[in-house]
Design an enzyme around this catalytic site. Structure first.
Site, PDB file in Angstrom:
ATOM      1  N   CYS A  74     101.502 -11.602  83.431  1.00  0.00           N
ATOM      2  CA  CYS A  74     100.616 -11.950  82.317  1.00  0.00           C
ATOM      3  C   CYS A  74     101.085 -11.220  81.064  1.00  0.00           C
ATOM      4  O   CYS A  74     101.300 -10.005  81.083  1.00  0.00           O
ATOM      5  CB  CYS A  74      99.189 -11.552  82.676  1.00  0.00           C
ATOM      6  SG  CYS A  74      98.053 -11.485  81.281  1.00  0.00           S
ATOM      7  N   GLU A  75     101.258 -11.952  79.976  1.00  0.00           N
ATOM      8  CA  GLU A  75     101.762 -11.321  78.758  1.00  0.00           C
ATOM      9  C   GLU A  75     100.718 -10.443  78.066  1.00  0.00           C
ATOM     10  O   GLU A  75     101.071  -9.655  77.190  1.00  0.00           O
ATOM     11  CB  GLU A  75     102.271 -12.379  77.785  1.00  0.00           C
ATOM     12  CG  GLU A  75     101.217 -13.286  77.191  1.00  0.00           C
ATOM     13  CD  GLU A  75     101.798 -14.315  76.239  1.00  0.00           C
ATOM     14  OE1 GLU A  75     101.066 -14.710  75.309  1.00  0.00           O
ATOM     15  OE2 GLU A  75     102.961 -14.728  76.414  1.00  0.00           O
ATOM     16  N   HIS A  76      99.466 -10.568  78.444  1.00  0.00           N
ATOM     17  CA  HIS A  76      98.423  -9.782  77.787  1.00  0.00           C
ATOM     18  C   HIS A  76      98.306  -8.368  78.345  1.00  0.00           C
ATOM     19  O   HIS A  76      98.071  -7.419  77.592  1.00  0.00           O
ATOM     20  CB  HIS A  76      97.068 -10.502  77.910  1.00  0.00           C
ATOM     21  CG  HIS A  76      97.066 -11.857  77.300  1.00  0.00           C
ATOM     22  ND1 HIS A  76      96.407 -12.938  77.865  1.00  0.00           N
ATOM     23  CD2 HIS A  76      97.668 -12.334  76.190  1.00  0.00           C
ATOM     24  CE1 HIS A  76      96.590 -14.010  77.112  1.00  0.00           C
ATOM     25  NE2 HIS A  76      97.354 -13.667  76.097  1.00  0.00           N
ATOM     26  N   HIS A  77      98.468  -8.222  79.662  1.00  0.00           N
ATOM     27  CA  HIS A  77      98.325  -6.907  80.286  1.00  0.00           C
ATOM     28  C   HIS A  77      99.557  -6.497  81.091  1.00  0.00           C
ATOM     29  O   HIS A  77      99.595  -5.400  81.647  1.00  0.00           O
ATOM     30  CB  HIS A  77      97.104  -6.879  81.217  1.00  0.00           C
ATOM     31  CG  HIS A  77      95.820  -7.186  80.507  1.00  0.00           C
ATOM     32  ND1 HIS A  77      95.275  -8.457  80.482  1.00  0.00           N
ATOM     33  CD2 HIS A  77      94.978  -6.397  79.801  1.00  0.00           C
ATOM     34  CE1 HIS A  77      94.155  -8.441  79.781  1.00  0.00           C
ATOM     35  NE2 HIS A  77      93.937  -7.206  79.363  1.00  0.00           N
ATOM     36  N   CYS A 125      94.984  -9.328  86.335  1.00  0.00           N
ATOM     37  CA  CYS A 125      94.257  -8.800  85.176  1.00  0.00           C
ATOM     38  C   CYS A 125      92.770  -9.115  85.259  1.00  0.00           C
ATOM     39  O   CYS A 125      91.948  -8.455  84.608  1.00  0.00           O
ATOM     40  CB  CYS A 125      94.847  -9.330  83.872  1.00  0.00           C
ATOM     41  SG  CYS A 125      94.803 -11.130  83.712  1.00  0.00           S
ATOM     42  N   HIS A 185      94.997 -14.017  89.171  1.00  0.00           N
ATOM     43  CA  HIS A 185      95.464 -13.131  88.102  1.00  0.00           C
ATOM     44  C   HIS A 185      94.955 -11.711  88.335  1.00  0.00           C
ATOM     45  O   HIS A 185      93.744 -11.470  88.360  1.00  0.00           O
ATOM     46  CB  HIS A 185      94.966 -13.643  86.746  1.00  0.00           C
ATOM     47  CG  HIS A 185      95.590 -14.946  86.340  1.00  0.00           C
ATOM     48  ND1 HIS A 185      96.459 -15.045  85.277  1.00  0.00           N
ATOM     49  CD2 HIS A 185      95.497 -16.197  86.870  1.00  0.00           C
ATOM     50  CE1 HIS A 185      96.859 -16.309  85.156  1.00  0.00           C
ATOM     51  NE2 HIS A 185      96.276 -17.023  86.115  1.00  0.00           N
ATOM     52  N   GLN A 220      99.507 -18.738  82.122  1.00  0.00           N
ATOM     53  CA  GLN A 220      99.635 -19.847  83.069  1.00  0.00           C
ATOM     54  C   GLN A 220      99.690 -21.199  82.360  1.00  0.00           C
ATOM     55  O   GLN A 220     100.411 -22.108  82.777  1.00  0.00           O
ATOM     56  CB  GLN A 220      98.482 -19.813  84.076  1.00  0.00           C
ATOM     57  CG  GLN A 220      98.598 -20.850  85.181  1.00  0.00           C
ATOM     58  CD  GLN A 220      97.510 -20.713  86.224  1.00  0.00           C
ATOM     59  OE1 GLN A 220      97.032 -19.621  86.501  1.00  0.00           O
ATOM     60  NE2 GLN A 220      97.095 -21.824  86.802  1.00  0.00           N
TER      61      GLN A 220
END
Length: 199
Positions: free
Chosen positions: A88-91, A159, A157, A129
């Site tokens: 995941c690019e956010h976390h 996250c 996920h 995703q």
């Protein structure tokens, strides 16, 4: 020497730079980088990160073009239950699950192993995703130029599971359809086939 060896190769200068950054992170969170169990952790983490993001250096379209063959077959081709592992690019935490991919040839088929390969090319990047689904769909559509393409991804996920809302049993499903799969009857046939056990 063994007749076949699978070897991972890493750019030494890049690996050392990433290793140094991991070492600083471990130190900043309050751990002792020189502790026995952590001595090689920065290097291992660096190599793991480079492996998990190797898709940036790979060309999915070229992979497909290297195994396209003229063929008159014009019915649905489905490769389902392709394992997906991405970050995941956010976390920068993993998400993982399965991809189901189908296409209807338009004069060319592609070697079956190439479809899981392009799934990996796009998954081995920092992703969401939704974009992963779109990347696979558009690559197949633009390169093979088939009569239709369908992609469905189901994933869990980390996250959402180990932090944040901490929902352990949630699964995210994304889908994309082009060409003949935009027709409800073709789409329904695909969805029925990926949900059934034919063995």
């Amino acid at each position: 020497m063994a007749p076949y060896q699978s070897m991972e190769e890493y750019n030494i200068s890049v690996t050392n730079e990433v290793k140094d950054r991991f070492s600083k992170i471990i130190d900043e969170i309050g751990e002792d980088v020189k502790r026995d169990g952590l001595l090689k952790t920065p290097e291992r983490a660096a190599k793991a990160m480079l492996f998990l993001t190797q898709g940036y250096k790979q060309d999915a379209a070229e992979i497909l073009k290297g195994a396209m063959f003229k063929e008159d077959y014009d019915d649905m081709v489905i490769i389902k239950d392709i394992e997906v592992y991405s970050l995941c690019e956010h976390h920068m935490l993993p998400f993982f699950g399965k991809a189901h991919v189908a296409y209807i040839p338009n004069g060319h088929i592609v070697g079956l192993s190439k479809i899981p390969r392009i799934v990996d090319v796009f998954a081995r990047r920092l992703q969401v995703q939704e974009r992963l689904t779109h990347d696979i769909l558009e690559c197949l559509n633009n390169t093979l130029k088939p009569k239709g393409v369908a992609v469905v991804i189901e994933a869990s996920h980390m996250c959402m599971m180990m932090r944040g809302v901490q929902k352990q049993n949630s699964v995210t499903t994304t889908s994309g359809f082009r060409g003949q799969f935009e027709k409800i009857e073709t789409r329904n046939e695909f969805l029925k086939l990926i949900s059934s056990d034919l063995s």
